[in-house]
Design a protein around this motif. Structure first.
Motif, PDB file in Angstrom:
ATOM      1  N   VAL A  86       0.847  -1.191   0.000  1.00 22.53           N
ATOM      2  CA  VAL A  86       0.000   0.000   0.000  1.00 22.53           C
ATOM      3  C   VAL A  86       0.880   1.238   0.000  1.00 22.53           C
ATOM      4  O   VAL A  86       1.823   1.351   0.784  1.00 22.53           O
ATOM      5  CB  VAL A  86      -0.933   0.004   1.225  1.00 22.53           C
ATOM      6  N   CYS A  87       0.563   2.169  -0.890  1.00 25.75           N
ATOM      7  CA  CYS A  87       1.324   3.409  -1.014  1.00 25.75           C
ATOM      8  C   CYS A  87       0.764   4.491  -0.092  1.00 25.75           C
ATOM      9  O   CYS A  87       1.501   5.133   0.652  1.00 25.75           O
ATOM     10  CB  CYS A  87       1.305   3.888  -2.464  1.00 25.75           C
ATOM     11  N   HIS A  88      -0.552   4.675  -0.133  1.00 29.32           N
ATOM     12  CA  HIS A  88      -1.186   5.635   0.764  1.00 29.32           C
ATOM     13  C   HIS A  88      -2.688   5.385   0.817  1.00 29.32           C
ATOM     14  O   HIS A  88      -3.247   4.661  -0.018  1.00 29.32           O
ATOM     15  CB  HIS A  88      -0.896   7.091   0.332  1.00 29.32           C
ATOM     16  N   VAL A  89      -3.314   5.967   1.832  1.00 23.53           N
ATOM     17  CA  VAL A  89      -4.765   5.882   1.980  1.00 23.53           C
ATOM     18  C   VAL A  89      -5.396   6.973   1.122  1.00 23.53           C
ATOM     19  O   VAL A  89      -4.947   8.127   1.133  1.00 23.53           O
ATOM     20  CB  VAL A  89      -5.176   6.059   3.459  1.00 23.53           C
ATOM     21  N   THR A 122       0.875   3.659   9.685  1.00 22.96           N
ATOM     22  CA  THR A 122      -0.473   4.071   9.303  1.00 22.96           C
ATOM     23  C   THR A 122      -0.606   5.588   9.215  1.00 22.96           C
ATOM     24  O   THR A 122      -1.123   6.123   8.229  1.00 22.96           O
ATOM     25  CB  THR A 122      -1.497   3.519  10.313  1.00 22.96           C
ATOM     26  N   PHE A 123      -0.141   6.280  10.250  1.00 21.35           N
ATOM     27  CA  PHE A 123      -0.408   7.720  10.334  1.00 21.35           C
ATOM     28  C   PHE A 123       0.759   8.610   9.903  1.00 21.35           C
ATOM     29  O   PHE A 123       0.538   9.784   9.594  1.00 21.35           O
ATOM     30  CB  PHE A 123      -0.822   8.080  11.762  1.00 21.35           C
ATOM     31  N   LEU A 124       1.966   8.079   9.876  1.00 25.62           N
ATOM     32  CA  LEU A 124       3.113   8.908   9.501  1.00 25.62           C
ATOM     33  C   LEU A 124       3.579   8.652   8.069  1.00 25.62           C
ATOM     34  O   LEU A 124       4.291   9.477   7.505  1.00 25.62           O
ATOM     35  CB  LEU A 124       4.280   8.678  10.469  1.00 25.62           C
ATOM     36  N   GLU A 125       3.170   7.512   7.478  1.00 25.71           N
ATOM     37  CA  GLU A 125       3.609   7.188   6.126  1.00 25.71           C
ATOM     38  C   GLU A 125       2.460   7.103   5.117  1.00 25.71           C
ATOM     39  O   GLU A 125       2.642   7.420   3.941  1.00 25.71           O
ATOM     40  CB  GLU A 125       4.395   5.865   6.120  1.00 25.71           C
ATOM     41  N   LEU A 126       1.292   6.673   5.564  1.00 23.30           N
ATOM     42  CA  LEU A 126       0.185   6.438   4.625  1.00 23.30           C
ATOM     43  C   LEU A 126      -0.822   7.582   4.571  1.00 23.30           C
ATOM     44  O   LEU A 126      -1.712   7.579   3.721  1.00 23.30           O
ATOM     45  CB  LEU A 126      -0.541   5.133   4.992  1.00 23.30           C
ATOM     46  N   GLN A 138       2.291  14.398  16.738  1.00 27.68           N
ATOM     47  CA  GLN A 138       3.388  14.472  17.697  1.00 27.68           C
ATOM     48  C   GLN A 138       3.361  13.282  18.643  1.00 27.68           C
ATOM     49  O   GLN A 138       4.396  12.698  18.958  1.00 27.68           O
ATOM     50  CB  GLN A 138       3.298  15.777  18.496  1.00 27.68           C
ATOM     51  N   ARG A 139       2.172  12.892  19.073  1.00 24.42           N
ATOM     52  CA  ARG A 139       2.035  11.731  19.952  1.00 24.42           C
ATOM     53  C   ARG A 139       2.542  10.466  19.262  1.00 24.42           C
ATOM     54  O   ARG A 139       3.298   9.684  19.857  1.00 24.42           O
ATOM     55  CB  ARG A 139       0.569  11.565  20.356  1.00 24.42           C
TER      56      ARG A 139
END
Length: 356
Positions: A86-89, A122-126, A138-139
């Motif tokens: 998967v590249c991105h959402v 999930t949240f920093l790459e996709l 940040q969390r």
């Protein structure tokens, strides 16, 4: 503290140290680290076939469990595509999840997206960072993902014979070969010393070793007379002292240390080895997508559990992106082969789906 809990219930130091391994397994922590008692609870809270706290082997190896889940899913109409990165959402105009884009350019449209990748992936790459709240990003960036684990898979041409319980003449597995064998666990101070070395960037000189021989229960995993030995060892820092990386020399030096320790308990073990696969924390991250090599997608410390896993206000599997759910080890209640996070996330997603 785990040490206080064990001291309250037990007198035998070897027993306390052996139990303590389940409190520090996969954690860059010592039995004296505050909160370590929870990880022990996490490992015994479940049950297997009605036996509370029991664990089991998966016949055919761990991959057989994934295959069983896949068969159950496809029998109910699911389509599974392996080796499709998967590249991105995909996001809609209102920032909601609308599917995923694959690296080969294919777009898979969906009203809901569930990710069992780590929160970091999930949240920093996709997901584009500007689509997420700054405090949430940040969390996720600050999650403690330190891992002490080096996994070594070994092929041997005969069953290990331990000084404490020598093999039978016929070489057939005995009851202790069919259990988890804990080495270098004669005292909790040994575990603390092993942790202290890694905290300073040095692989443990006397590592904690959990040794399993799954082929003793599942002969199909190895040719007749041969066995596979799984070594779960720690502590090994992700980055060595002085900023050195895990090159072949460092990897083999640590593995040799582990094998020397096993040799002390089971003379002849090293001569029986016909192959070994060494997976340090960076290897576990590169191959399996485990952040920092952490088998739980992030430490299960008190500040990263319950309502704070993976972030405060987002422990209920929903994410800041409508229609995107986290269902892996980085979600509540944490890691381990139990499926709790996935089951809970699926129930939340089904509930939301009815309103779309």
């Amino acid at each position: 503290l785990l040490g206080q809990i064990l001291d309250h219930w037990f007198e035998s130091e070897p027993l306390k140290a052996t139990l303590a391994t389940d409190a520090v397994i996969g954690a860059m922590a010592s039995p004296h680290t505050p909160g370590s008692g929870y990880v022990l609870l996490h490992h015994v809270m479940g049950e297997l076939e009605g036996r509370r706290g029991a664990w089991g082997y998966v016949e055919g190896g761990m991959g057989a469990l994934s295959q069983a889940i896949a068969r159950a899913a496809t029998a109910r109409g699911a389509h599974i595509f392996a080796e499709k990165a998967v590249c991105h959402v995909l996001l809609g105009s209102d920032g909601e999840a609308q599917g995923v884009a694959l690296q080969d350019g294919t777009e898979v449209r969906s009203k809901l997206v569930l990710s069992n990748a780590s929160p970091q992936i999930t949240f920093l790459e996709l997901i584009p960072q500007e689509k997420l709240p700054k405090n949430f990003v940040q969390r996720i960036q600050q999650l403690d993902t330190r891992s002490p684990v080096t996994k070594i898979n070994v092929a041997v041409d005969r069953l290990p014979s331990f000084l404490a319980a020598p093999n039978a003449r016929d070489g057939q597995p005995l009851p202790h070969h069919q259990c988890s064998i804990h080495l270098n666990c004669e005292g909790t101070q040994l575990l603390h010393q092993a942790f202290t070395e890694a905290a300073h960037g040095h692989p443990s000189s006397r590592p904690m070793i959990e040794l399993c021989i799954p082929s003793a229960l599942d002969p199909g995993l190895a040719p007749p007379g041969c066995h596979v030995v799984s070594l779960f060892t720690q502590y090994t820092p992700s980055v060595l002292a002085g900023g050195r990386s895990w090159d072949e020399q460092a990897r083999n030096a640590y593995a040799d240390t582990v094998f020397d320790c096993i040799e002390d308990y089971a003379p002849g073990f090293k001569a029986s080895v016909i192959g070994r696969d060494i997976l340090t924390p960076p290897d576990l991250e590169r191959i399996f997508g485990l952040p920092g090599g952490n088998i739980f997608h992030g430490g299960m410390s008190l500040d990263q559990l319950y309502f704070a896993r993976p972030a405060p206000c987002y422990s209920g599997y929903r994410s800041p992106v409508p229609g995107l759910y986290l269902c892996g080890s980085g979600a509540h209640p944490g890691g381990g082969v139990m499926g709790a996070a996935g089951r809970n996330a699926a129930q939340v997603a089904i509930k939301d789906f009815r309103h779309l």
